[in-house]
Design a protein around this motif. Structure first.
Motif, PDB file in Angstrom:
ATOM      1  N   ALA A   6       0.833  -1.201   0.000  1.00 19.03           N
ATOM      2  CA  ALA A   6       0.000   0.000   0.000  1.00 19.03           C
ATOM      3  C   ALA A   6       0.867   1.250   0.000  1.00 19.03           C
ATOM      4  N   GLN A   7       0.309   2.288  -0.612  1.00 21.86           N
ATOM      5  CA  GLN A   7       0.972   3.579  -0.684  1.00 21.86           C
ATOM      6  C   GLN A   7      -0.022   4.645  -0.233  1.00 21.86           C
ATOM      7  N   ALA A   8       0.352   5.442   0.759  1.00 24.72           N
ATOM      8  CA  ALA A   8      -0.502   6.549   1.202  1.00 24.72           C
ATOM      9  C   ALA A   8      -0.558   7.602   0.103  1.00 24.72           C
ATOM     10  N   VAL A   9      -1.754   8.126  -0.142  1.00 31.54           N
ATOM     11  CA  VAL A   9      -1.930   9.164  -1.172  1.00 31.54           C
ATOM     12  C   VAL A   9      -2.674  10.392  -0.652  1.00 31.54           C
ATOM     13  N   LEU A  10      -3.199  10.325   0.568  1.00 25.45           N
ATOM     14  CA  LEU A  10      -3.905  11.477   1.137  1.00 25.45           C
ATOM     15  C   LEU A  10      -3.971  11.313   2.647  1.00 25.45           C
ATOM     16  N   ARG A  11      -3.740  12.418   3.350  1.00 29.30           N
ATOM     17  CA  ARG A  11      -3.967  12.470   4.796  1.00 29.30           C
ATOM     18  C   ARG A  11      -4.780  13.726   5.046  1.00 29.30           C
ATOM     19  N   THR A  12      -5.903  13.576   5.761  1.00 24.68           N
ATOM     20  CA  THR A  12      -6.815  14.693   5.967  1.00 24.68           C
ATOM     21  C   THR A  12      -7.569  14.533   7.286  1.00 24.68           C
ATOM     22  N   THR A  13      -8.030  15.644   7.841  1.00 19.88           N
ATOM     23  CA  THR A  13      -8.887  15.587   9.027  1.00 19.88           C
ATOM     24  C   THR A  13     -10.360  15.478   8.630  1.00 19.88           C
ATOM     25  N   ASP A  14     -10.631  15.543   7.339  1.00 23.05           N
ATOM     26  CA  ASP A  14     -12.004  15.521   6.816  1.00 23.05           C
ATOM     27  C   ASP A  14     -12.309  14.137   6.236  1.00 23.05           C
ATOM     28  N   ILE A  15     -13.062  13.331   6.963  1.00 28.75           N
ATOM     29  CA  ILE A  15     -13.380  11.979   6.505  1.00 28.75           C
ATOM     30  C   ILE A  15     -14.145  12.004   5.192  1.00 28.75           C
ATOM     31  N   ALA A  16     -14.996  12.996   4.994  1.00 27.18           N
ATOM     32  CA  ALA A  16     -15.733  13.098   3.729  1.00 27.18           C
ATOM     33  C   ALA A  16     -14.770  13.293   2.563  1.00 27.18           C
ATOM     34  N   VAL A 106     -13.014   5.756  17.004  1.00 27.65           N
ATOM     35  CA  VAL A 106     -12.241   4.518  17.134  1.00 27.65           C
ATOM     36  C   VAL A 106     -11.283   4.388  15.947  1.00 27.65           C
ATOM     37  N   PRO A 107     -10.037   3.956  16.164  1.00 24.34           N
ATOM     38  CA  PRO A 107      -9.177   3.643  15.022  1.00 24.34           C
ATOM     39  C   PRO A 107      -9.814   2.507  14.219  1.00 24.34           C
ATOM     40  N   ALA A 108     -10.089   2.766  12.949  1.00 24.52           N
ATOM     41  CA  ALA A 108     -10.817   1.794  12.129  1.00 24.52           C
ATOM     42  C   ALA A 108     -10.340   1.874  10.687  1.00 24.52           C
ATOM     43  N   MET A 109     -10.714   0.854   9.907  1.00 21.52           N
ATOM     44  CA  MET A 109     -10.271   0.755   8.530  1.00 21.52           C
ATOM     45  C   MET A 109     -11.411   0.259   7.656  1.00 21.52           C
ATOM     46  N   VAL A 110     -11.517   0.867   6.469  1.00 18.24           N
ATOM     47  CA  VAL A 110     -12.422   0.410   5.416  1.00 18.24           C
ATOM     48  C   VAL A 110     -11.535   0.058   4.226  1.00 18.24           C
ATOM     49  N   VAL A 139      -9.256   5.431   9.379  1.00 13.85           N
ATOM     50  CA  VAL A 139      -9.794   6.578  10.103  1.00 13.85           C
ATOM     51  C   VAL A 139      -9.265   6.586  11.530  1.00 13.85           C
ATOM     52  N   ASN A 140      -8.961   7.767  11.996  1.00 12.70           N
ATOM     53  CA  ASN A 140      -8.473   7.942  13.366  1.00 12.70           C
ATOM     54  C   ASN A 140      -7.201   7.149  13.631  1.00 12.70           C
ATOM     55  N   ALA A 141      -6.416   6.903  12.577  1.00 11.07           N
ATOM     56  CA  ALA A 141      -5.176   6.148  12.704  1.00 11.07           C
ATOM     57  C   ALA A 141      -4.210   6.579  11.614  1.00 11.07           C
ATOM     58  N   ARG A 142      -2.932   6.520  11.915  1.00  9.84           N
ATOM     59  CA  ARG A 142      -1.897   6.914  10.969  1.00  9.84           C
ATOM     60  C   ARG A 142      -1.277   5.730  10.237  1.00  9.84           C
ATOM     61  N   ASP A 143      -1.706   4.516  10.557  1.00  7.50           N
ATOM     62  CA  ASP A 143      -1.067   3.347   9.962  1.00  7.50           C
ATOM     63  C   ASP A 143      -2.101   2.285   9.597  1.00  7.50           C
ATOM     64  N   PRO A 149      -3.028   5.775  16.895  1.00  6.79           N
ATOM     65  CA  PRO A 149      -4.217   6.639  16.853  1.00  6.79           C
ATOM     66  C   PRO A 149      -3.852   8.049  16.395  1.00  6.79           C
ATOM     67  N   ALA A 150      -4.792   8.688  15.690  1.00  6.85           N
ATOM     68  CA  ALA A 150      -4.560  10.036  15.173  1.00  6.85           C
ATOM     69  C   ALA A 150      -5.891  10.762  15.040  1.00  6.85           C
ATOM     70  N   ALA A 151      -5.814  12.060  14.906  1.00  7.75           N
ATOM     71  CA  ALA A 151      -7.013  12.873  14.699  1.00  7.75           C
ATOM     72  C   ALA A 151      -7.322  13.022  13.216  1.00  7.75           C
TER      73      ALA A 151
END
Length: 187
Positions: A6-16, A106-110, A139-143, A149-151
Protein backbone atom coordinates in the motif's frame (compact mmCIF):
# COMPACT_ATOMS: atom_id res chain seq x y z
CA UNK A 1 -3.18 -14.24 5.94
CA UNK A 2 -1.67 -12.80 2.79
CA UNK A 3 -0.22 -9.37 2.26
CA UNK A 4 -0.68 -6.49 -0.10
CA UNK A 5 1.47 -3.42 -0.69
CA UNK A 6 0.00 0.00 0.00
CA UNK A 7 0.97 3.58 -0.68
CA UNK A 8 -0.50 6.55 1.20
CA UNK A 9 -1.93 9.16 -1.17
CA UNK A 10 -3.91 11.48 1.14
CA UNK A 11 -3.97 12.47 4.80
CA UNK A 12 -6.82 14.69 5.97
CA UNK A 13 -8.89 15.59 9.03
CA UNK A 14 -12.00 15.52 6.82
CA UNK A 15 -13.38 11.98 6.50
CA UNK A 16 -15.73 13.10 3.73
CA UNK A 17 -12.71 14.27 1.70
CA UNK A 18 -11.00 10.90 2.20
CA UNK A 19 -14.15 9.06 1.08
CA UNK A 20 -14.55 11.29 -2.00
CA UNK A 21 -10.95 10.61 -3.00
CA UNK A 22 -11.50 6.87 -2.43
CA UNK A 23 -14.54 7.04 -4.72
CA UNK A 24 -12.50 8.75 -7.43
CA UNK A 25 -9.96 5.91 -7.25
CA UNK A 26 -12.74 3.32 -7.32
CA UNK A 27 -14.16 5.01 -10.43
CA UNK A 28 -10.90 4.00 -12.18
CA UNK A 29 -11.08 0.39 -11.02
CA UNK A 30 -12.93 -2.65 -12.30
CA UNK A 31 -15.51 -2.86 -9.51
CA UNK A 32 -17.74 -5.47 -11.14
CA UNK A 33 -17.07 -7.62 -8.07
CA UNK A 34 -16.79 -5.18 -5.18
CA UNK A 35 -16.60 -6.14 -1.50
CA UNK A 36 -15.74 -4.08 1.54
CA UNK A 37 -13.82 -5.18 4.62
CA UNK A 38 -13.91 -3.48 8.02
CA UNK A 39 -11.49 -3.55 10.94
CA UNK A 40 -11.45 -1.66 14.23
CA UNK A 41 -9.57 -1.47 17.53
CA UNK A 42 -12.17 -1.41 20.29
CA UNK A 43 -11.43 -0.24 23.84
CA UNK A 44 -14.77 0.27 25.58
CA UNK A 45 -18.07 -1.57 26.00
CA UNK A 46 -19.90 1.33 24.31
CA UNK A 47 -17.64 1.13 21.25
CA UNK A 48 -18.09 -2.64 21.18
CA UNK A 49 -21.87 -2.31 21.22
CA UNK A 50 -21.92 0.26 18.40
CA UNK A 51 -19.49 -1.65 16.20
CA UNK A 52 -21.14 -5.03 16.82
CA UNK A 53 -24.29 -3.55 15.31
CA UNK A 54 -22.38 -2.31 12.24
CA UNK A 55 -20.34 -5.51 11.88
CA UNK A 56 -22.69 -8.41 12.61
CA UNK A 57 -20.91 -11.71 13.11
CA UNK A 58 -17.50 -10.00 13.22
CA UNK A 59 -14.43 -11.97 14.10
CA UNK A 60 -12.58 -10.57 17.10
CA UNK A 61 -9.60 -11.32 19.32
CA UNK A 62 -8.25 -9.74 22.47
CA UNK A 63 -5.43 -7.22 22.39
CA UNK A 64 -4.72 -7.19 26.12
CA UNK A 65 -1.15 -7.39 27.30
CA UNK A 66 -2.13 -9.66 30.19
CA UNK A 67 -2.52 -13.44 30.06
CA UNK A 68 -6.21 -13.28 29.09
CA UNK A 69 -6.68 -14.33 25.48
CA UNK A 70 -10.18 -14.37 24.09
CA UNK A 71 -11.63 -14.64 20.61
CA UNK A 72 -14.79 -15.19 18.63
CA UNK A 73 -13.34 -18.54 17.49
CA UNK A 74 -13.21 -19.72 21.09
CA UNK A 75 -16.81 -18.60 21.65
CA UNK A 76 -15.78 -16.11 24.32
CA UNK A 77 -17.83 -13.07 25.33
CA UNK A 78 -16.10 -10.06 23.73
CA UNK A 79 -16.89 -7.58 26.52
CA UNK A 80 -14.85 -9.78 28.88
CA UNK A 81 -11.72 -9.26 26.77
CA UNK A 82 -11.46 -5.52 26.03
CA UNK A 83 -9.46 -4.07 24.36
CA UNK A 84 -9.95 -6.11 21.22
CA UNK A 85 -9.60 -6.10 17.45
CA UNK A 86 -12.72 -6.64 15.30
CA UNK A 87 -12.79 -7.66 11.65
CA UNK A 88 -15.61 -8.27 9.16
CA UNK A 89 -14.98 -9.11 5.51
CA UNK A 90 -17.13 -9.23 2.38
CA UNK A 91 -19.66 -6.57 3.27
CA UNK A 92 -21.67 -4.65 0.66
CA UNK A 93 -20.51 -1.13 -0.27
CA UNK A 94 -23.63 0.51 1.20
CA UNK A 95 -22.50 -0.50 4.71
CA UNK A 96 -19.47 1.84 4.69
CA UNK A 97 -21.21 4.94 6.05
CA UNK A 98 -23.08 3.07 8.84
CA UNK A 99 -19.79 1.43 9.83
CA UNK A 100 -17.95 4.76 9.96
CA UNK A 101 -20.79 6.33 11.97
CA UNK A 102 -20.55 3.47 14.47
CA UNK A 103 -16.75 3.75 14.59
CA UNK A 104 -16.85 7.40 15.65
CA UNK A 105 -13.37 8.16 17.02
CA UNK A 106 -12.24 4.52 17.13
CA UNK A 107 -9.18 3.64 15.02
CA UNK A 108 -10.82 1.79 12.13
CA UNK A 109 -10.27 0.76 8.53
CA UNK A 110 -12.42 0.41 5.42
CA UNK A 111 -10.90 -1.58 2.55
CA UNK A 112 -12.57 -1.90 -0.85
CA UNK A 113 -11.64 -5.13 -2.66
CA UNK A 114 -12.32 -5.32 -6.41
CA UNK A 115 -11.36 -7.05 -9.65
CA UNK A 116 -8.41 -4.93 -10.78
CA UNK A 117 -6.78 -1.67 -11.72
CA UNK A 118 -6.95 -0.30 -15.27
CA UNK A 119 -4.16 -0.35 -17.80
CA UNK A 120 -1.61 2.40 -17.13
CA UNK A 121 0.18 2.82 -20.47
CA UNK A 122 2.00 6.00 -19.37
CA UNK A 123 3.61 3.93 -16.61
CA UNK A 124 4.25 0.96 -18.91
CA UNK A 125 1.70 -1.22 -17.10
CA UNK A 126 -1.05 -3.44 -18.42
CA UNK A 127 -4.30 -4.09 -16.61
CA UNK A 128 -3.79 -5.04 -12.96
CA UNK A 129 -5.46 -8.17 -11.63
CA UNK A 130 -7.08 -8.83 -8.27
CA UNK A 131 -3.77 -9.11 -6.41
CA UNK A 132 -3.01 -5.64 -5.12
CA UNK A 133 -6.38 -4.22 -6.14
CA UNK A 134 -7.60 -2.43 -3.01
CA UNK A 135 -8.31 1.04 -1.71
CA UNK A 136 -8.12 1.61 2.05
CA UNK A 137 -9.16 4.47 4.30
CA UNK A 138 -7.77 4.31 7.83
CA UNK A 139 -9.79 6.58 10.10
CA UNK A 140 -8.47 7.94 13.37
CA UNK A 141 -5.18 6.15 12.70
CA UNK A 142 -1.90 6.91 10.97
CA UNK A 143 -1.07 3.35 9.96
CA UNK A 144 -2.59 0.32 8.24
CA UNK A 145 -2.36 -1.75 11.43
CA UNK A 146 -4.44 0.81 13.38
CA UNK A 147 -1.76 0.95 16.06
CA UNK A 148 -1.06 4.69 15.89
CA UNK A 149 -4.22 6.64 16.85
CA UNK A 150 -4.56 10.04 15.17
CA UNK A 151 -7.01 12.87 14.70
CA UNK A 152 -6.78 12.46 10.93
CA UNK A 153 -7.49 9.83 8.27
CA UNK A 154 -5.22 8.29 5.62
CA UNK A 155 -6.14 7.01 2.16
CA UNK A 156 -4.04 4.23 0.62
CA UNK A 157 -3.93 2.59 -2.79
CA UNK A 158 -2.74 -1.01 -2.95
CA UNK A 159 -0.65 -2.34 -5.81
CA UNK A 160 1.60 -5.30 -6.53
CA UNK A 161 4.98 -4.98 -4.86
CA UNK A 162 6.60 -5.21 -8.30
CA UNK A 163 4.49 -2.28 -9.62
CA UNK A 164 5.09 0.70 -7.31
CA UNK A 165 4.78 3.04 -10.31
CA UNK A 166 1.09 2.09 -10.49
CA UNK A 167 0.52 3.84 -7.13
CA UNK A 168 2.12 7.02 -8.47
CA UNK A 169 0.04 6.78 -11.66
CA UNK A 170 -3.22 6.13 -9.77
CA UNK A 171 -2.65 9.05 -7.41
CA UNK A 172 -1.96 11.37 -10.34
CA UNK A 173 -5.18 10.28 -12.07
CA UNK A 174 -7.23 11.69 -9.18
CA UNK A 175 -5.11 14.76 -8.44
CA UNK A 176 -3.12 13.30 -5.55
CA UNK A 177 0.52 12.39 -4.89
CA UNK A 178 2.08 9.45 -3.09
CA UNK A 179 3.39 10.03 0.42
CA UNK A 180 6.12 8.02 2.10
CA UNK A 181 7.17 4.56 1.02
CA UNK A 182 5.29 1.58 -0.35
CA UNK A 183 4.58 -0.63 2.65
CA UNK A 184 3.41 -4.15 3.31
CA UNK A 185 -0.22 -4.19 4.38
CA UNK A 186 -2.13 -6.95 6.19
CA UNK A 187 -5.03 -8.65 4.44
Amino acid sequence: MSNSYAQAVLRTTDIAEALRAAERLLDLADTGELEVDFEARVSTACELERLSGAMPEADWWSLGADDRHGSSRAGDVPSDFLPLFMSRWCMPAETVEPFLAAAGTVPAMVRWDFSGWPEAPEAGLGRGGTRGAYVTVCVNARDLYLEEPAADHTLYVHVKQSEPERAVWLAAQVGLEVMGELQMAPL
